[in-house]
Design an enzyme around this catalytic site. Structure first.
Site: not given
Ligand code: APR
Length: 263
Positions: A168, A124, A135, A165, A208, A250, A109, A132, A68
């Site tokens: 605590c 998320h 606590c 922490c 996804s 995007a 992010d 912590c 992380y």
């Molecule tokens: N622009 C738009 N979409 C994109 C791009 C891009 N440049 N590059 C990849 N993608 C798409 C992929 O095709 C995929 O469908 O973004 C998606 C990313 O999917 P994941 O990696 O599964 O991420 P996400 O859907 O945010 O996962 C959801 O799963 O692991 C947990 O908590 C975690 O928040 C996360 C959640």
């Protein structure tokens, strides 16, 4: 016959109450790996799903803590992409034209905020918040102030010790993200639902749609009467349900979508 992007741009120009739902793909063009991208380096042999749990953290606090901290430093060096800044500009445009735009993201992010968006709903949680493990009290932690450099490479012999922490005597700090099996922050989730029920346009970017309950949000907006547009270079289960599916990224497509509105 108007192309899908032209129809979507027209809906954008007409929309007054917008919800933008984003996932890891939103940050991909800021060089932040998505959840289902292959991991690299020390993390190559781990699935995120196997690190992003309380059990994993309790089983190996140093490994999960290092993952992380590494991710938070990667994000600190990332730059908001044209998709983030277009969404920020769109929100500002609507705010001064009697409209509203709500960003609800699965991303932990702060790239939406650094791209100009306000009041982002983090479904998320956030990598930049810590609390912590025992606590649950919030605590500040800055890797750089702790002397950890962003370019540091981690390996089995070079991982971080968890941080105690400050409140605590027993706990160690955990990241303020939602781990698998944990509840989403209720205020963020209910605010997203409320915005979706008022929306006339819902835009889903870069997810996804595999993880519930976030994956159910787009259809809640559509069933409440909003037009639903998906933007993703890869077809998803939502693509056939969306009123328009834009097969693009995007950073490439968001500015095009706002051309007419922000011209
Ligand atoms: N622009 C738009 N979409 C994109 C791009 C891009 N440049 N590059 C990849 N993608 C798409 C992929 O095709 C995929 O469908 O973004 C998606 C990313 O999917 P994941 O990696 O599964 O991420 P996400 O859907 O945010 O996962 C959801 O799963 O692991 C947990 O908590 C975690 O928040 C996360 C959640």
């Amino acid at each position: 016959m108007m192309a899908d992007i032209e129809i979507a741009a027209k809906w954008v120009a007409e929309a007054r109450s917008v919800v933008v739902l984003t996932g890891a793909g939103m940050s991909a063009e800021s060089s932040v790996p998505t959840f289902r991208d292959a991991q690299t380096g020390l993390w190559e042999r781990f699935e995120p799903e196997h690190l992003a749990t309380e059990d994993a953290f309790r089983a190996d606090p140093s490994l999960v803590w290092t993952w992380y901290v590494w991710r938070s430093m990667l994000i600190d060096t990332a730059i908001p992409n044209a998709g983030h800044t277009a969404i920020g500009a769109w929100q500002k445009h609507l705010a001064v034209n009697n409209g509203s735009l709500t960003v609800a993201t699965q991303n932990v992010d702060d790239l939406h905020e650094r791209g100009g968006a306000d009041d982002v709903l983090h479904l998320h949680g956030s990598l930049h918040n810590y609390r912590c493990l025992e606590c649950s009290r919030p605590a500040a932690f800055d890797p750089r102030a702790a002397g950890i450099r962003a370019e540091r490479e981690f390996d089995e012999d070079n991982i971080l010790e968890p941080v105690a922490c400050p409140h605590c005597a027993t706990g160690i700090l955990r990241p303020g993200v939602v781990w698998f099996g944990e509840m989403l922050p209720q205020d963020a989730f209910s605010s997203a639902i409320h915005a979706l029920q008022q929306a006339d346009l819902v835009l889903v970017v870069g997810t996804s749609g595999l993880v519930q309950p976030a994956a159910s949000l787009p259809v809640i907006g559509q069933e409440a009467g909003a037009k639903l547009v998906e933007m993703n270079p890869v077809h998803t289960d939502l693509s056939n349900t969306a009123d328009i599916y834009l097969k693009s990224t995007a950073a490439a497509m968001m500015p095009q979508l706002l051309d007419e509105l922000l011209a």
